[in-house]
Design a protein around this motif. Structure first.
Motif, PDB file in Angstrom:
ATOM      1  N   GLU A  77       0.826  -1.203   0.000  1.00  0.00           N
ATOM      2  CA  GLU A  77       0.000   0.000   0.000  1.00  0.00           C
ATOM      3  C   GLU A  77       0.866   1.262   0.000  1.00  0.00           C
ATOM      4  OE1 GLU A  77      -3.441   2.166   2.773  1.00  0.00           O
ATOM      5  OE2 GLU A  77      -2.818   0.097   3.185  1.00  0.00           O
ATOM      6  N   LYS A  78       1.995   1.206   0.705  1.00  0.00           N
ATOM      7  CA  LYS A  78       2.846   2.395   0.830  1.00  0.00           C
ATOM      8  C   LYS A  78       3.757   2.609  -0.372  1.00  0.00           C
ATOM      9  CE  LYS A  78       3.047   2.470   5.898  1.00  0.00           C
ATOM     10  NZ  LYS A  78       3.912   2.302   7.102  1.00  0.00           N
ATOM     11  N   VAL A  79       4.316   1.525  -0.916  1.00  0.00           N
ATOM     12  CA  VAL A  79       5.375   1.693  -1.927  1.00  0.00           C
ATOM     13  C   VAL A  79       5.032   1.078  -3.278  1.00  0.00           C
ATOM     14  CG1 VAL A  79       7.136   1.754  -0.134  1.00  0.00           C
ATOM     15  CG2 VAL A  79       6.611  -0.422  -1.249  1.00  0.00           C
ATOM     16  N   GLY A  80       3.891   0.360  -3.380  1.00  0.00           N
ATOM     17  CA  GLY A  80       3.553  -0.273  -4.639  1.00  0.00           C
ATOM     18  C   GLY A  80       4.248  -1.603  -4.813  1.00  0.00           C
ATOM     19  N   ALA A  81       4.080  -2.201  -5.977  1.00  0.00           N
ATOM     20  CA  ALA A  81       4.579  -3.559  -6.214  1.00  0.00           C
ATOM     21  C   ALA A  81       6.058  -3.604  -6.555  1.00  0.00           C
ATOM     22  CB  ALA A  81       3.764  -4.213  -7.327  1.00  0.00           C
ATOM     23  N   ALA A  82       6.616  -2.509  -7.105  1.00  0.00           N
ATOM     24  CA  ALA A  82       8.024  -2.532  -7.533  1.00  0.00           C
ATOM     25  C   ALA A  82       8.728  -1.244  -7.109  1.00  0.00           C
ATOM     26  CB  ALA A  82       8.111  -2.720  -9.043  1.00  0.00           C
ATOM     27  N   PRO A  83       8.950  -1.057  -5.825  1.00  0.00           N
ATOM     28  CA  PRO A  83       9.563   0.187  -5.350  1.00  0.00           C
ATOM     29  C   PRO A  83      11.066   0.209  -5.605  1.00  0.00           C
ATOM     30  CG  PRO A  83       9.257  -1.319  -3.523  1.00  0.00           C
ATOM     31  CD  PRO A  83       8.640  -1.976  -4.724  1.00  0.00           C
ATOM     32  N   ASP A  84      11.647   1.418  -5.656  1.00  0.00           N
ATOM     33  CA  ASP A  84      13.107   1.514  -5.697  1.00  0.00           C
ATOM     34  C   ASP A  84      13.652   1.222  -4.307  1.00  0.00           C
ATOM     35  OD1 ASP A  84      13.584   4.112  -4.127  1.00  0.00           O
ATOM     36  OD2 ASP A  84      12.180   4.765  -5.670  1.00  0.00           O
ATOM     37  N   ARG A  85      14.951   0.958  -4.249  1.00  0.00           N
ATOM     38  CA  ARG A  85      15.568   0.480  -3.013  1.00  0.00           C
ATOM     39  C   ARG A  85      15.441   1.509  -1.888  1.00  0.00           C
ATOM     40  NH1 ARG A  85      16.875  -4.728  -1.606  1.00  0.00           N
ATOM     41  NH2 ARG A  85      18.260  -4.671   0.183  1.00  0.00           N
ATOM     42  N   GLU A  86      15.667   2.755  -2.192  1.00  0.00           N
ATOM     43  CA  GLU A  86      15.638   3.789  -1.163  1.00  0.00           C
ATOM     44  C   GLU A  86      14.238   3.941  -0.573  1.00  0.00           C
ATOM     45  OE1 GLU A  86      16.622   8.574  -0.675  1.00  0.00           O
ATOM     46  OE2 GLU A  86      17.297   7.468  -2.455  1.00  0.00           O
ATOM     47  N   THR A  87      13.238   3.945  -1.436  1.00  0.00           N
ATOM     48  CA  THR A  87      11.854   4.070  -0.966  1.00  0.00           C
ATOM     49  C   THR A  87      11.463   2.868  -0.117  1.00  0.00           C
ATOM     50  OG1 THR A  87      11.257   5.331  -2.943  1.00  0.00           O
ATOM     51  CG2 THR A  87       9.454   4.323  -1.696  1.00  0.00           C
ATOM     52  N   LEU A  88      11.840   1.676  -0.575  1.00  0.00           N
ATOM     53  CA  LEU A  88      11.507   0.464   0.163  1.00  0.00           C
ATOM     54  C   LEU A  88      12.187   0.464   1.529  1.00  0.00           C
ATOM     55  CD1 LEU A  88      10.212  -2.370   0.278  1.00  0.00           C
ATOM     56  CD2 LEU A  88      12.327  -3.259  -0.736  1.00  0.00           C
ATOM     57  N   THR A  89      13.479   0.825   1.577  1.00  0.00           N
ATOM     58  CA  THR A  89      14.213   0.820   2.846  1.00  0.00           C
ATOM     59  C   THR A  89      13.573   1.761   3.855  1.00  0.00           C
ATOM     60  OG1 THR A  89      16.290   0.266   1.735  1.00  0.00           O
ATOM     61  CG2 THR A  89      16.449   1.236   3.927  1.00  0.00           C
ATOM     62  N   ALA A  90      13.168   2.936   3.407  1.00  0.00           N
ATOM     63  CA  ALA A  90      12.531   3.898   4.313  1.00  0.00           C
ATOM     64  C   ALA A  90      11.209   3.360   4.832  1.00  0.00           C
ATOM     65  CB  ALA A  90      12.326   5.232   3.589  1.00  0.00           C
ATOM     66  N   ALA A  91      10.416   2.763   3.941  1.00  0.00           N
ATOM     67  CA  ALA A  91       9.116   2.229   4.354  1.00  0.00           C
ATOM     68  C   ALA A  91       9.282   1.047   5.302  1.00  0.00           C
ATOM     69  CB  ALA A  91       8.313   1.820   3.120  1.00  0.00           C
ATOM     70  N   VAL A  92      10.232   0.168   5.007  1.00  0.00           N
ATOM     71  CA  VAL A  92      10.474  -0.993   5.868  1.00  0.00           C
ATOM     72  C   VAL A  92      10.948  -0.536   7.248  1.00  0.00           C
ATOM     73  CG1 VAL A  92      11.990  -2.981   6.232  1.00  0.00           C
ATOM     74  CG2 VAL A  92      10.889  -2.648   4.021  1.00  0.00           C
ATOM     75  N   THR A  93      11.875   0.419   7.277  1.00  0.00           N
ATOM     76  CA  THR A  93      12.388   0.907   8.566  1.00  0.00           C
ATOM     77  C   THR A  93      11.268   1.474   9.420  1.00  0.00           C
ATOM     78  OG1 THR A  93      14.539   1.406   7.559  1.00  0.00           O
ATOM     79  CG2 THR A  93      14.022   2.476   9.658  1.00  0.00           C
ATOM     80  N   GLU A  94      10.414   2.287   8.816  1.00  0.00           N
ATOM     81  CA  GLU A  94       9.302   2.877   9.563  1.00  0.00           C
ATOM     82  C   GLU A  94       8.356   1.802  10.077  1.00  0.00           C
ATOM     83  OE1 GLU A  94       5.648   6.111   8.935  1.00  0.00           O
ATOM     84  OE2 GLU A  94       6.935   5.538   7.249  1.00  0.00           O
ATOM     85  N   LEU A  95       8.030   0.837   9.217  1.00  0.00           N
ATOM     86  CA  LEU A  95       7.099  -0.229   9.606  1.00  0.00           C
ATOM     87  C   LEU A  95       7.676  -1.080  10.733  1.00  0.00           C
ATOM     88  CD1 LEU A  95       4.513  -1.894   9.168  1.00  0.00           C
ATOM     89  CD2 LEU A  95       5.745  -3.156   7.377  1.00  0.00           C
ATOM     90  N   LEU A  96       8.940  -1.477  10.596  1.00  0.00           N
ATOM     91  CA  LEU A  96       9.549  -2.331  11.615  1.00  0.00           C
ATOM     92  C   LEU A  96       9.729  -1.593  12.933  1.00  0.00           C
ATOM     93  CD1 LEU A  96      12.238  -4.364   9.617  1.00  0.00           C
ATOM     94  CD2 LEU A  96       9.816  -4.854  10.002  1.00  0.00           C
ATOM     95  N   SER A  97      10.013  -0.319  12.865  1.00  0.00           N
ATOM     96  CA  SER A  97      10.132   0.477  14.095  1.00  0.00           C
ATOM     97  C   SER A  97       8.809   0.486  14.854  1.00  0.00           C
ATOM     98  CB  SER A  97      10.563   1.905  13.748  1.00  0.00           C
ATOM     99  OG  SER A  97      10.699   2.683  14.922  1.00  0.00           O
ATOM    100  N   ASP A  98       7.717   0.708  14.141  1.00  0.00           N
ATOM    101  CA  ASP A  98       6.393   0.680  14.776  1.00  0.00           C
ATOM    102  C   ASP A  98       6.082  -0.711  15.322  1.00  0.00           C
ATOM    103  OD1 ASP A  98       6.038   3.335  14.166  1.00  0.00           O
ATOM    104  OD2 ASP A  98       4.825   2.963  12.373  1.00  0.00           O
ATOM    105  N   LEU A  99       6.461  -1.715  14.546  1.00  0.00           N
ATOM    106  CA  LEU A  99       6.178  -3.095  14.954  1.00  0.00           C
ATOM    107  C   LEU A  99       6.885  -3.431  16.264  1.00  0.00           C
ATOM    108  CD1 LEU A  99       6.086  -6.098  12.510  1.00  0.00           C
ATOM    109  CD2 LEU A  99       7.257  -6.300  14.697  1.00  0.00           C
ATOM    110  N   ILE A 100       8.151  -3.045  16.382  1.00  0.00           N
ATOM    111  CA  ILE A 100       8.898  -3.332  17.611  1.00  0.00           C
ATOM    112  C   ILE A 100       8.299  -2.583  18.799  1.00  0.00           C
ATOM    113  CG2 ILE A 100      11.129  -3.017  18.762  1.00  0.00           C
ATOM    114  CD1 ILE A 100      10.952  -5.421  16.890  1.00  0.00           C
ATOM    115  N   LYS A 101       7.902  -1.355  18.593  1.00  0.00           N
ATOM    116  CA  LYS A 101       7.280  -0.599  19.681  1.00  0.00           C
ATOM    117  C   LYS A 101       6.023  -1.295  20.200  1.00  0.00           C
ATOM    118  CE  LYS A 101       8.948   3.882  17.993  1.00  0.00           C
ATOM    119  NZ  LYS A 101       8.578   5.142  17.294  1.00  0.00           N
ATOM    120  N   GLN A 102       5.258  -1.880  19.279  1.00  0.00           N
ATOM    121  CA  GLN A 102       4.004  -2.524  19.656  1.00  0.00           C
ATOM    122  C   GLN A 102       4.219  -3.895  20.300  1.00  0.00           C
ATOM    123  OE1 GLN A 102       1.269  -2.670  16.284  1.00  0.00           O
ATOM    124  NE2 GLN A 102       2.039  -0.697  15.550  1.00  0.00           N
ATOM    125  N   HIS A 103       5.278  -4.598  19.911  1.00  0.00           N
ATOM    126  CA  HIS A 103       5.390  -6.005  20.296  1.00  0.00           C
ATOM    127  C   HIS A 103       6.653  -6.343  21.088  1.00  0.00           C
ATOM    128  CE1 HIS A 103       1.896  -7.017  17.852  1.00  0.00           C
ATOM    129  NE2 HIS A 103       2.404  -6.263  16.893  1.00  0.00           N
TER     130      HIS A 103
END
Length: 739
Positions: free
Chosen positions: A520-546
């Motif tokens: 939903e955030k980056v589409g099906a074929a994101p560039d590396r920089e966009t994907l890394t930023a989205a993954v970092t944000e998602l995983l950071s939130d995930l760790i805070k929650q769990h």
């Protein structure tokens, strides 16, 4: 040899039985252990890829391999060709029958043998085995537990060939049988076994894992993700004469009473100690039998408790490893009697010493050989690894109660939380390196990985050795151990298919949610920089929650019990507390949403496991009451009579009998308490619940088990005082130390 004589011909006296145990002779059980031609041993009794390549047409072989390696549907047009090759190979190896070998919800394996020979209608016979017979069988389903999926009178069930698990030969005295691993389903197609949900869960996890891999864009050659499993199996071995003189071991797999031996494991001298010759000879034959079946067993050693041992297998795909662990347990029990031994697989056969578990080493791997839980050198930069690691963390935290329920059974209730097993609170241990990365990730992008370095052992002649990046935590129920997670709370009798089904499911759900968020955030074929930023944000939130599920301290401590409660982690102390989780809507939605179990199939597991608990504890309580009346009571009464005679004779002789009288009074009081406790247990057993299983199970947990524990304490007190020649059953001292 005396140890091979019929059990029923053994002496009537316990002491006579002990004195008559013949020392095992290595010469009488010598086997060829040469490994110089290993290829002649390993996989000899498996219809392996090598044999298939030799016997099948190229097109047929390749079609079958597409199913085995890529998880594609089986091409049924090749079934007749494969079946004919299997039949010829089996008959050449002495087979006369074949069977569909499956894992019903009893937690054991099942098989119905059919002959290859069929009448030809003209007074002769044909040797035949068709593709239809290979692919599908029809055992009677009415006598297997279904948990309400089918009515008792609805008998039809089907077995269906699992082509991803190797076909093998079962060799016995004067017989060889071709065993075809299958699933077992009802006439409606609903799963009546352990294997079907496991295979479905593997498909579900693979589907969601591939979505994550596709986002990273570098893994287009990956077609499938497997879950892998390496199971460690603990067990006890005692002389079989002792086993058959203990009705509790015979009926329940554990000792219902027994006074503690003066020596047990307190000297810490058994673990990894020199393996007794008789046991080592048994292990050697066990290894060879399992090698022939293609089971990759690697490690054997003494475990912590006296007479306790372990065998561990290397990693395989989870469904094959599940089949192989069932074969490990079967062969441990089958081979032990050849050495005058009896194997005990129960989680807690002896009180006050370590029980037995089955460490479940689980990971995820692509069909190209990439372990998705391998952090590699610079773990903080390995975003793919961090995605899969955090998905596991979220899955375990979301469903810690369900994961606890997967290892809930009557035997494990005696083990969890003791010195050798983790507590009922599910938490994750990551180790110093990964915990540090998680702490960094919570704040944003991680920037460093702790380096392990080397250990200088201090002596010039000793090498420096590499040190792992963190120590292990043996008290953790779910620990990261290098490139896998070790689920340490699984019980030794468990069919590993069920806990791995749940583990696959909770991680698949977590990966699905992660893929949904990222797509939903980056589409099906994101560039590396966009994907890394989205993954970092998602995983950071995930760790805070769990992050509440992460714990690196002593899981046995009282402080952790309080801390876990503060964190809101579930603490389901008993089987009866845990099993209802399977029946909750959250669990039903999890399985249904991933097409692993429908609501009816999920409810059936809850029903079957709860009924199993009731039946097991009822057998134990009834056996304990019977042994108390028929064995303990007569022995104690005779001892009391002898004490009374001694007092009377001493008094009649005019001698001082105060000490003897005091001893008699004390023993008589203990005997009276024993009789009262026995009556209480018998009363609790007799309470009727008119089919209300959950209320019945709670009564057993809250009334029957405490009554059994009280009676056991009194019996153990009697054992410590009754004359040795009167005590009717083998003691802990004898069973654990006569080898």
């Amino acid at each position: 040899m005396a140890i091979n004589a019929a059990v029923m011909s053994s002496p009537t006296s316990r002491l006579e039985a002990i004195s008559d145990i013949t020392h095992w002779s290595e010469d009488e059980h010598r086997i060829d252990t040469t490994m110089s031609r290993a290829e002649e041993i390993y996989g000899r009794d498996v219809f392996s890829e090598r044999i298939m390549r030799q016997r099948l047409p190229k097109e047929t072989f390749e079609a079958l391999q597409r199913t085995v390696q890529l998880g594609l549907p089986i091409d049924q047009s090749i079934a007749d060709t494969v079946a004919n090759a299997m039949k010829d190979w089996a008959i050449e190896n002495g087979a006369t029958h074949y069977t569909h070998w499956f894992q019903p919800l009893t937690g054991l394996t099942a098989e119905k043998h059919d002959a290859f020979i069929s009448p030809d209608g003209s007074g002769g016979a044909l040797v035949e085995f068709s593709g239809d017979q290979l692919v599908q069988g029809e055992p009677d389903a009415s006598s297997f537990p279904s948990g309400g999926v089918r009515a008792t009178f609805e008998a039809r069930g089907y077995t269906a060939w699992d082509a991803t698990s190797p076909v093998f030969l079962h060799r016995g005295p004067n017989n060889v049988t071709l065993c075809i691993p299958t699933v077992f389903v009802s006439w409606t197609g609903e799963a009546l076994d352990m294997k079907t949900p496991l295979l479905r869960s593997m498909d579900a996890l693979s589907e969601q894992a591939l979505r994550i891999l596709r986002l990273f864009g570098e893994y287009e050659d990956v077609s499938r993700v497997y879950t892998t499993l390496g199971a460690e199996q603990e067990y006890f071995l005692i002389d079989r004469r002792f086993f058959y003189r203990r009705p509790d071991l015979l009926m329940t797999g554990r000792t219902l009473f027994g006074d503690r031996s003066p020596k047990d494991q307190q000297m810490e001298d058994h673990y990894f100690g020199s393996i007794p010759p008789r046991v080592l000879a048994f292990m050697a034959e066990l290894d060879r039998a399992l090698y022939a079946l293609g089971v990759p067993v690697k490690t054997r050693h003494n475990e912590v408790a006296p007479s306790q041992y372990e065998i561990a297998a290397m990693f395989e795909t989870a469904n094959v490893a599940s089949d192989h662990n069932m074969l490990v347990m079967e062969h441990i029990e089958k081979i032990a009697p050849r050495y005058g031994l009896k194997a005990i697989l129960h989680e807690k056969p002896f009180a006050d010493i370590n029980g037995s578990g089955k460490h479940n080493n689980w990971s995820m791997q692509t069909d190209t050989g990439l372990n998705l839980l391998n952090p590699q050198e610079e773990a903080h930069t390995n975003m793919l690894f961090l995605c899969f690691l955090c998905s596991v963390i979220r899955g375990v935290d979301r469903h810690a109660d369900l994961l606890r329920a997967t290892i809930a059974n009557a035997g494990n209730d005696h083990r969890l939380g003791a010195n050798e097993a983790p507590p009922a609170i599910i938490s994750i241990f990551l180790g110093d390196m990964l915990q540090d990365i998680m702490d960094q990730l919570e704040q944003g992008a991680p920037t460093s990985t702790i380096k392990a370095g080397e250990l200088d052992l201090g002596a010039r002649t000793l090498p420096s050795i590499p040190r792992d990046s963190g120590d292990r935590n043996r008290t953790s129920p779910f620990a990261f151990t290098g490139n896998k997670f070790e689920f340490r709370a699984v019980g030794s009798t468990a069919a590993v298919a069920w806990p791995n089904t749940v583990l696959n499911a909770i991680v698949a759900e977590s990966l699905r949610d992660m893929a949904d968020d990222l797509e939903e955030k980056v589409g099906a074929a994101p560039d590396r920089e966009t994907l890394t930023a989205a993954v970092t944000e998602l995983l950071s939130d995930l760790i805070k929650q769990h992050k509440r599920v992460l714990f690196a301290g002593d899981n046995y401590s009282d402080d952790w019990q309080k801390e876990a409660e503060r964190r809101g982690l579930p603490n389901l102390r008993t089987c009866v507390d845990a099993l209802p989780v399977i029946n909750e809507q959250k669990t039903t939605d999890l399985f249904a949403g991933l097409n692993i179990l429908n609501p009816s199939e999920t409810h059936s597991r809850y029903q079957i496991f709860l009924e199993g608990y009731i039946k097991q504890l009822t057998i134990e309580a009834t056996t304990m009451a019977s042994m108390s009346r028929r064995l303990v009571l007569p022995a104690a009464a005779r001892h009391q009579s002898e004490l009374a005679q001694s007092v009377a004779q001493t008094t009649a002789a005019g001698a001082e009998a105060t000490s003897l009288k005091s001893n008699l009074d004390s023993f008589s009081g203990l005997f009276s308490d024993f009789m009262a406790a026995l009556s209480t247990l018998e009363h609790q057993i007799a309470v009727d619940f008119d089919g209300d299983e959950l209320t019945h199970a709670k009564h057993i947990a809250e009334a029957v088990r405490p009554a059994m524990a009280n009676l056991r304490g009194l019996i153990d007190g009697l054992e410590s005082r009754v004359a040795d020649d009167l005590w009717p059953i083998p003691t802990y001292r004898e069973m654990l130390f006569i080898k």
